[in-house]
Write a protein that holds these residues in place. Structure first.
Motif, PDB file in Angstrom:
ATOM      1  N   VAL A  26      -8.285  -8.899  -6.448  1.00 24.41           N
ATOM      2  CA  VAL A  26      -7.397  -9.767  -7.217  1.00 24.41           C
ATOM      3  C   VAL A  26      -6.222  -8.964  -7.757  1.00 24.41           C
ATOM      4  O   VAL A  26      -5.063  -9.410  -7.710  1.00 24.41           O
ATOM      5  CB  VAL A  26      -8.164 -10.485  -8.356  1.00 24.41           C
ATOM      6  N   LYS A  27      -6.485  -7.764  -8.245  1.00 24.49           N
ATOM      7  CA  LYS A  27      -5.407  -6.908  -8.751  1.00 24.49           C
ATOM      8  C   LYS A  27      -4.408  -6.583  -7.645  1.00 24.49           C
ATOM      9  O   LYS A  27      -3.192  -6.645  -7.861  1.00 24.49           O
ATOM     10  CB  LYS A  27      -5.981  -5.610  -9.336  1.00 24.49           C
ATOM     11  N   ILE A  28      -4.897  -6.265  -6.472  1.00 26.25           N
ATOM     12  CA  ILE A  28      -4.012  -5.957  -5.332  1.00 26.25           C
ATOM     13  C   ILE A  28      -3.173  -7.184  -4.973  1.00 26.25           C
ATOM     14  O   ILE A  28      -1.969  -7.085  -4.740  1.00 26.25           O
ATOM     15  CB  ILE A  28      -4.827  -5.442  -4.132  1.00 26.25           C
ATOM     16  N   MET A  29      -3.813  -8.354  -4.929  1.00 31.47           N
ATOM     17  CA  MET A  29      -3.071  -9.583  -4.624  1.00 31.47           C
ATOM     18  C   MET A  29      -1.998  -9.835  -5.674  1.00 31.47           C
ATOM     19  O   MET A  29      -0.870 -10.206  -5.340  1.00 31.47           O
ATOM     20  CB  MET A  29      -4.021 -10.781  -4.533  1.00 31.47           C
ATOM     21  N   ASN A  30      -2.331  -9.643  -6.942  1.00 37.35           N
ATOM     22  CA  ASN A  30      -1.352  -9.847  -8.013  1.00 37.35           C
ATOM     23  C   ASN A  30      -0.181  -8.886  -7.884  1.00 37.35           C
ATOM     24  O   ASN A  30       0.965  -9.262  -8.111  1.00 37.35           O
ATOM     25  CB  ASN A  30      -2.005  -9.705  -9.386  1.00 37.35           C
ATOM     26  N   GLN A  31      -0.461  -7.643  -7.518  1.00 40.42           N
ATOM     27  CA  GLN A  31       0.605  -6.659  -7.336  1.00 40.42           C
ATOM     28  C   GLN A  31       1.502  -7.072  -6.166  1.00 40.42           C
ATOM     29  O   GLN A  31       2.722  -6.974  -6.247  1.00 40.42           O
ATOM     30  CB  GLN A  31       0.018  -5.264  -7.084  1.00 40.42           C
ATOM     31  N   GLU A  32       0.898  -7.521  -5.089  1.00 40.61           N
ATOM     32  CA  GLU A  32       1.673  -7.945  -3.924  1.00 40.61           C
ATOM     33  C   GLU A  32       2.542  -9.161  -4.250  1.00 40.61           C
ATOM     34  O   GLU A  32       3.673  -9.255  -3.797  1.00 40.61           O
ATOM     35  CB  GLU A  32       0.757  -8.227  -2.743  1.00 40.61           C
TER      36      GLU A  32
END
Length: 177
Positions: free
Chosen positions: A167-173
């Motif tokens: 989820v953190k990676i998706m939010n960063q993207e």
């Protein structure tokens, strides 16, 4: 010793419960089985539910246990964590939490070899089995090494920390785009 088997996750027709019954009826050794659990507490229609119950009772008598009402969570978990075998004969992707739970518990999980979820899990290295071609393994417990492979893969891919990380990676993207 695990003494139960679970077939499907609901009364929905796409569980292909009656087809699964036909594939296992002549192979399953019921002498070591306490209960053949078939969740029927949601989905489906009354005629199909009645047909599943009638077929299950005809094949396995008192060992057949249709779950046609909701159980308290602790009672339900007590039943399903004691399964040596779990059959999810869906063609479409569904019941993934049920599949993952049975893999975690150490059950031998059988699926339709034409389902996308089965192919995905096999490609990822999970020890899951085709009901069509490996039904002869239905009476065999999962080897400890295979249980540990499944647990390791579940930990690496579906633990809460891994999900939060995704989820953190998706939010960063999303923030970058």
């Amino acid at each position: 010793t695990r003494r139960n088997i679970i077939i499907g996750n609901s009364a929905d027709l796409c569980n292909n419960t009656l087809d699964a019954f036909e594939l296992i009826k002549d192979v399953l050794d019921v002498s070591g089985i306490e209960k053949i659990i078939v969740p029927l507490s949601y989905g489906g229609n009354p005629k199909y539910i009645s047909s599943v119950k009638m077929s299950g009772r005809a094949m396995w008598g008192d060992k057949f246990e249709p779950l046609d009402h909701f159980l308290p969570l602790d009672e339900y978990l007590s039943l399903i964590c004691n399964c040596k075998c779990a059959i999810f004969f869906h063609e479409r992707q569904q019941a993934s939490d049920n599949v993952f739970m049975q893999l975690l518990y150490g059950a031998r999980v059988f699926m339709s070899d034409t389902s996308l979820m089965y192919r995905y899990l096999k490609d990822q290295g999970y020890k899951v089995f085709s009901l069509q071609t490996e039904v002869n393994l239905i009476n065999e417990p999962m080897p400890y090494e295979d249980v540990m492979i499944n647990r390791q893969l579940l930990s690496e891919n579906y633990s809460s920390s891994k999900l939060v990380e995704r989820v953190k990676i998706m939010n960063q993207e999303i923030a970058i785009s």
